[in-house]
Scaffold this motif. Structure first.
Motif, PDB file in Angstrom:
ATOM      1  N   GLY A   1      -5.071  -4.615   1.862  1.00  0.00           N
ATOM      2  CA  GLY A   1      -3.809  -4.882   1.185  1.00  0.00           C
ATOM      3  C   GLY A   1      -3.494  -6.369   1.182  1.00  0.00           C
TER       4      GLY A   1
ATOM      5  N   ASN B   1      -5.405  -3.058  -2.113  1.00  0.00           N
ATOM      6  CA  ASN B   1      -6.098  -2.196  -1.141  1.00  0.00           C
ATOM      7  C   ASN B   1      -7.305  -1.503  -1.772  1.00  0.00           C
TER       8      ASN B   1
ATOM      9  N   ASN C   1       0.832  -1.206   0.000  1.00  0.00           N
ATOM     10  CA  ASN C   1       0.000   0.000   0.000  1.00  0.00           C
ATOM     11  C   ASN C   1       0.865   1.254   0.000  1.00  0.00           C
TER      12      ASN C   1
ATOM     13  N   LYS D   1      -0.917  -4.547  -5.863  1.00  0.00           N
ATOM     14  CA  LYS D   1      -1.648  -4.002  -4.719  1.00  0.00           C
ATOM     15  C   LYS D   1      -3.029  -4.649  -4.622  1.00  0.00           C
TER      16      LYS D   1
END
Length: 358
Positions: free
Chosen positions: A70, A55, A44, A53
């Protein structure tokens, strides 16, 4: 699923020292190293592509509060479950989120970074294994300045050091070469294991003694790889690389344990475990073994799980959450196997046995 029957009381911090009012078998902290299978949010904070990623929705849809943390999961991952079953309220925080080193005292630290590998050339922009170890050394130095060498060394000697890595190294190698040359494949695996052993020695020299190591998975069966295969089957060449890594790594780690005083380890064979589940999936609550729950296209493996992707409602019956990663259900089962598994799955001992050894 029934809960594990194994519990430990987490330690508490008093006056910036480890005051442990617990059973003698306690694991005072967990230090996590690896890739997306253990990342709880380090990426993140990095400038990496969105594929590295997670998130964002629909990730975390089954996490408390439906928060995309995440983690590459619809909920928790394996290290979350292991931490909770060892008595911690939650698993160690991502290193890059920590603002004060004293925050590391209660649970440990998670250095894992999605997309990373053993080699520094794997996962550009992520925290490769050497960088993760550098951050651990920095953390140890800061704690030593606060608490003194003896307190920190005593803690590290009984802490759990958890590794899950090499998956991205092999995927990168396969993508570049097709793994068509058996001689080159063997050389690559040997060099990769050598590099990994060097990392283990480095962290041993920093005080680690108890190592939990997750072997590589049958990578060729991930939905993304099935999608690339015209037959829809697994990519055998990539699975063979995974098998080679496990076949070379475990005996070499055993040899290392004989050379380094106090080195204890538990090696989880992910390929054997996956075969065990696939043979009788209904026994473990799974109905879908090939397609991802969240994604798009064939096997839901043509695109990653984003907020625009479709996702299934019966997530606990899927092995794969997205085009590469397990569902929370499979992460849970992996934790159970690592903690409770027999020698066929976890050698030479399982995690329960590892943490109670003096």
């Amino acid at each position: 699923m029934a809960p594990f029957t194994f519990s430990l009381i987490p330690f508490v911090v008093l006056s910036l020292s480890w005051a442990i009012t617990v059973e003698s078998t306690v694991v005072p902290a967990i230090f996590v190293f690896g890739d997306s299978l253990a990342d709880v949010g380090n990426n993140n904070y990095l400038n990496v592509p969105i594929s590295s990623k997670s998130n964002y929705p629909h990730n975390g849809i089954d996490f408390p509060g439906q928060v995309p943390t995440g983690r590459f999961s619809n909920g928790f991952n394996t290290i979350d479950y292991i931490a909770m079953k060892l008595g911690f309220k939650e698993s160690p925080p991502p290193y890059l989120s920590i603002k004060n080193v004293t925050e590391t005292l209660r649970r440990g630290v998670n250095f894992a970074s999605a997309g990373s590998g053993i080699l520094q050339t794997t996962g550009n922009g992520t925290l490769d294994m050497a960088t993760q170890l550098k951050y651990f050394a920095k953390t140890k130095h800061e704690l030593t300045e606060l608490l003194g060498a003896k307190v920190v060394d005593d803690c590290l000697a009984i802490a759990l050091f958890y590794f899950v890595t090499a998956n991205n190294d092999m995927f990168a190698y396969y993508s570049a070469t097709g793994a068509a040359n058996s001689t080159e494949n063997a050389r690559f695996i040997s060099n990769l294991v050598d590099e990994f052993l060097g990392h283990l020695k480095m962290i041993y020299n920093l005080g680690a003694r108890k190592f939990a190591i997750t072997g590589t998975f049958p990578l060729g069966c991930a939905p993304y790889l099935r999608n690339l295969n015209p037959t829809g089957g697994c990519i055998d060449a990539l699975n063979q690389l995974s098998e080679q890594f496990n076949a070379v790594a475990e005996p070499r780690i055993k040899q290392l344990s004989c050379q380094l005083a106090g080195f204890k380890y538990s090696y989880y064979n992910s390929i054997t475990a996956t075969a065990k589940i696939s043979a009788v999936p209904h026994k473990y609550g799974f109905k879908e073994l090939t397609s991802a729950c969240c994604g798009a296209g064939r096997f839901n493996g043509e695109a990653q799980c984003t907020s625009n992707a479709t996702y299934c409602s019966n997530r606990n019956q899927y092995m794969f959450w997205d085009w590469f990663h397990p569902t929370q259900s499979l992460y849970y089962l992996t934790a159970k196997f690592q903690l409770d598994g027999s020698v066929k799955l976890v050698t030479p001992i399982n995690l329960k046995q590892l943490v109670v050894q003096s």
